[in-house]
Design a protein around this motif. Structure first.
Motif, short mmCIF file in Angstrom:
data_model
loop_
_atom_site.label_atom_id
_atom_site.label_comp_id
_atom_site.label_asym_id
_atom_site.label_seq_id
_atom_site.Cartn_x
_atom_site.Cartn_y
_atom_site.Cartn_z
N TRP A 1 0.81 -1.21 0.00
CA TRP A 1 0.00 0.00 0.00
C TRP A 1 0.85 1.27 0.00
O TRP A 1 0.48 2.27 -0.62
CB TRP A 1 -0.94 0.00 1.21
CG TRP A 1 -2.16 -0.84 0.98
CD1 TRP A 1 -2.46 -2.03 1.55
CD2 TRP A 1 -3.23 -0.55 0.08
NE1 TRP A 1 -3.66 -2.50 1.08
CE2 TRP A 1 -4.16 -1.61 0.17
CE3 TRP A 1 -3.51 0.50 -0.79
CZ2 TRP A 1 -5.34 -1.65 -0.57
CZ3 TRP A 1 -4.69 0.46 -1.53
CH2 TRP A 1 -5.59 -0.60 -1.41
N MET B 1 1.77 1.78 -3.55
CA MET B 1 0.65 2.29 -4.33
C MET B 1 0.43 3.78 -4.06
O MET B 1 0.22 4.57 -4.98
CB MET B 1 -0.62 1.50 -3.99
CG MET B 1 -1.85 1.90 -4.79
SD MET B 1 -1.75 1.46 -6.54
CE MET B 1 -2.14 -0.30 -6.46
N GLU B 2 0.50 4.16 -2.77
CA GLU B 2 0.34 5.57 -2.42
C GLU B 2 1.44 6.42 -3.02
O GLU B 2 1.21 7.55 -3.47
CB GLU B 2 0.32 5.73 -0.89
CG GLU B 2 -0.92 5.18 -0.21
CD GLU B 2 -2.17 5.94 -0.62
OE1 GLU B 2 -2.08 7.15 -0.88
OE2 GLU B 2 -3.25 5.31 -0.69
N ALA C 1 3.01 5.81 -5.82
CA ALA C 1 2.73 5.92 -7.25
C ALA C 1 1.69 7.00 -7.51
O ALA C 1 1.86 7.84 -8.41
CB ALA C 1 2.25 4.58 -7.80
N ALA D 1 3.08 2.37 -10.41
CA ALA D 1 2.52 1.30 -9.58
C ALA D 1 3.11 -0.05 -9.97
O ALA D 1 3.39 -0.89 -9.11
CB ALA D 1 1.00 1.27 -9.72
N GLU E 1 6.58 -0.21 -8.52
CA GLU E 1 6.54 -0.48 -7.08
C GLU E 1 6.18 -1.94 -6.81
O GLU E 1 6.73 -2.57 -5.90
CB GLU E 1 5.52 0.44 -6.39
CG GLU E 1 5.89 1.91 -6.39
CD GLU E 1 7.06 2.22 -5.48
OE1 GLU E 1 7.39 1.38 -4.62
OE2 GLU E 1 7.66 3.31 -5.62
N TYR E 2 5.26 -2.48 -7.61
CA TYR E 2 4.84 -3.86 -7.43
C TYR E 2 6.01 -4.83 -7.64
O TYR E 2 6.14 -5.83 -6.94
CB TYR E 2 3.71 -4.18 -8.41
CG TYR E 2 3.18 -5.59 -8.30
CD1 TYR E 2 2.22 -5.91 -7.33
CD2 TYR E 2 3.62 -6.60 -9.15
CE1 TYR E 2 1.72 -7.20 -7.23
CE2 TYR E 2 3.13 -7.89 -9.05
CZ TYR E 2 2.19 -8.18 -8.09
OH TYR E 2 1.71 -9.46 -7.99
N TYR F 1 -6.58 -4.55 -2.30
CA TYR F 1 -5.43 -4.06 -3.07
C TYR F 1 -5.64 -4.32 -4.56
O TYR F 1 -5.38 -3.45 -5.40
CB TYR F 1 -4.16 -4.74 -2.57
CG TYR F 1 -2.89 -4.40 -3.32
CD1 TYR F 1 -2.23 -3.20 -3.09
CD2 TYR F 1 -2.34 -5.30 -4.22
CE1 TYR F 1 -1.05 -2.90 -3.76
CE2 TYR F 1 -1.17 -5.01 -4.90
CZ TYR F 1 -0.53 -3.81 -4.67
OH TYR F 1 0.64 -3.51 -5.34
N GLU G 1 -8.01 -1.89 -6.16
CA GLU G 1 -7.38 -0.60 -6.44
C GLU G 1 -6.67 -0.63 -7.79
O GLU G 1 -6.70 0.35 -8.54
CB GLU G 1 -6.40 -0.26 -5.32
CG GLU G 1 -5.97 1.21 -5.30
CD GLU G 1 -7.09 2.13 -4.85
OE1 GLU G 1 -7.01 3.32 -5.17
OE2 GLU G 1 -8.04 1.65 -4.19
N TRP G 2 -6.04 -1.77 -8.11
CA TRP G 2 -5.40 -1.92 -9.42
C TRP G 2 -6.44 -1.86 -10.55
O TRP G 2 -6.19 -1.23 -11.58
CB TRP G 2 -4.67 -3.27 -9.48
CG TRP G 2 -3.27 -3.22 -8.99
CD1 TRP G 2 -2.81 -3.55 -7.74
CD2 TRP G 2 -2.12 -2.81 -9.73
NE1 TRP G 2 -1.46 -3.36 -7.67
CE2 TRP G 2 -1.00 -2.92 -8.87
CE3 TRP G 2 -1.92 -2.36 -11.04
CZ2 TRP G 2 0.29 -2.59 -9.28
CZ3 TRP G 2 -0.64 -2.04 -11.44
CH2 TRP G 2 0.45 -2.16 -10.57
N LEU H 1 -7.49 1.71 -11.07
CA LEU H 1 -6.42 2.47 -11.72
C LEU H 1 -6.36 2.15 -13.22
O LEU H 1 -6.20 3.05 -14.06
CB LEU H 1 -5.08 2.16 -11.06
CG LEU H 1 -3.84 2.83 -11.68
CD1 LEU H 1 -4.00 4.34 -11.71
CD2 LEU H 1 -2.58 2.44 -10.91
#
Length: 206
Positions: free
Chosen positions: A127, A130-131, A133, A147, A150-151, A183, A186-187, A190
Motif C-alpha cells: 500500500w 501504491m500511495e 505511485a 505502480a 513499485e509492485y 489491493y 485498487e489496481w 487504476l
C-alpha cells in the motif's frame, strides 16, 4: 520485441493469471474456468507495454538488523515467498535467522502467527508503494507505470499470497485474503482510469 523489464512483467502477470483461481473461484464450472483463463491469457498477450527502461530499481541486499524479531520476520517473508506455506517451518525460519529454542517462541508462538506478521509487513509495503505511485504521478498512465514499478519491488510472499492462503487454511485466511482483494480492486480502478477503453471485465483480467 520486449526489453528485459517488460519480459519480467509479462512473466509475473502470466504467473498471477495461472495461480489466481486456486482456492478462490471454486464455484465456477470447469467450462467457465477454462473460458475465463483463456480470455485472461489472451488479454495478457495483447496488452501494450510501455518501455520501462531503468524505472525498475535493482534489488539490493537488505541491511542487517540487530533485532531478533526483525530477523525472524525477514526470514519468514523470504521463505514463505520462495517455498510456500507447507514447505516452510518455524524451525527453518529460526535457523535462517540464527534463532533457536525458547528465544524463537518468545517472539512467535506458531507458524501461523509469524505468517500473519509477515503478511501485515508486506501488505503495508504494497500500500505504501501504491500511495507513492499516486502521490508522485502526473497522469493516470504515469501512476500505472509507477505502480507496476513499485509492485515489482514487493517480496514474493505478497505476489504468492493466494497460494499461501490456500495452503495454510488458517482461521486468519479470510481476513488476509480480503486485504489482498482490496489491493487488487485498487489496481482494477487504476486500470479503468488509465485505460478508459477497457471494460470492467477486461480490466479485471489484466
Amino acid at each position: 520485441d520486449l526489453d528485459d523489464e517488460q519480459g519480467t512483467i509479462l512473466g509475473w502477470a502470466a504467473q498471477s493469471v495461472v495461480t489466481a483461481p486456486v482456492g478462490s473461484i471454486s464455484n465456477l464450472s470447469r467450462v467457465q474456468l477454462k473460458t475465463m483463463m483463456r480470455e485472461a491469457l489472451f488479454a495478457l498477450v495483447e496488452a501494450e507495454l510501455t518501455p520501462l527502461g531503468d524505472s525498475i530499481a535493482p534489488r539490493v541486499p537488505p541491511v542487517a538488523t540487530a533485532s531478533t524479531r526483525e530477523r525472524l520476520l525477514r526470514a519468514a517473508i523470504e521463505q514463505f515467498g520462495a517455498q510456500g506455506y507447507h514447505h516452510t517451518t518455524l524451525a527453518s525460519i529460526g535457523e535462517a535467522a540464527d534463532v533457536t529454542g525458547p528465544n524463537l517462541y518468545t517472539h512467535y508462538s506458531s507458524k501461523e502467527s509469524i505468517f500473519r506478521a509477515a503478511h501485515r509487513r508486506t501488505r503495508n509495503k504494497a500500500w505504501i508503494g501504491m500511495e507513492h505511485a499516486f502521490g508522485t504521478a502526473d497522469t493516470p498512465s504515469d501512476a500505472l507505470r509507477k505502480a507496476v514499478s513499485e509492485y515489482m519491488r514487493l517480496p514474493r510472499l505478497w505476489t504468492q499470497l493466494r497460494r499461501n492462503l490456500h495452503d495454510s487454511a488458517g482461521e486468519s485466511s479470510t481476513g488476509l485474503n480480503r486485504s489482498q482483494q482490496e489491493y487488487f480492486s485498487e489496481w482494477v480502478e487504476l486500470l479503468l482510469i488509465a485505460c478508459p477503453h477497457l471494460g470492467q471485465r477486461e480490466a479485471y483480467f489484466r
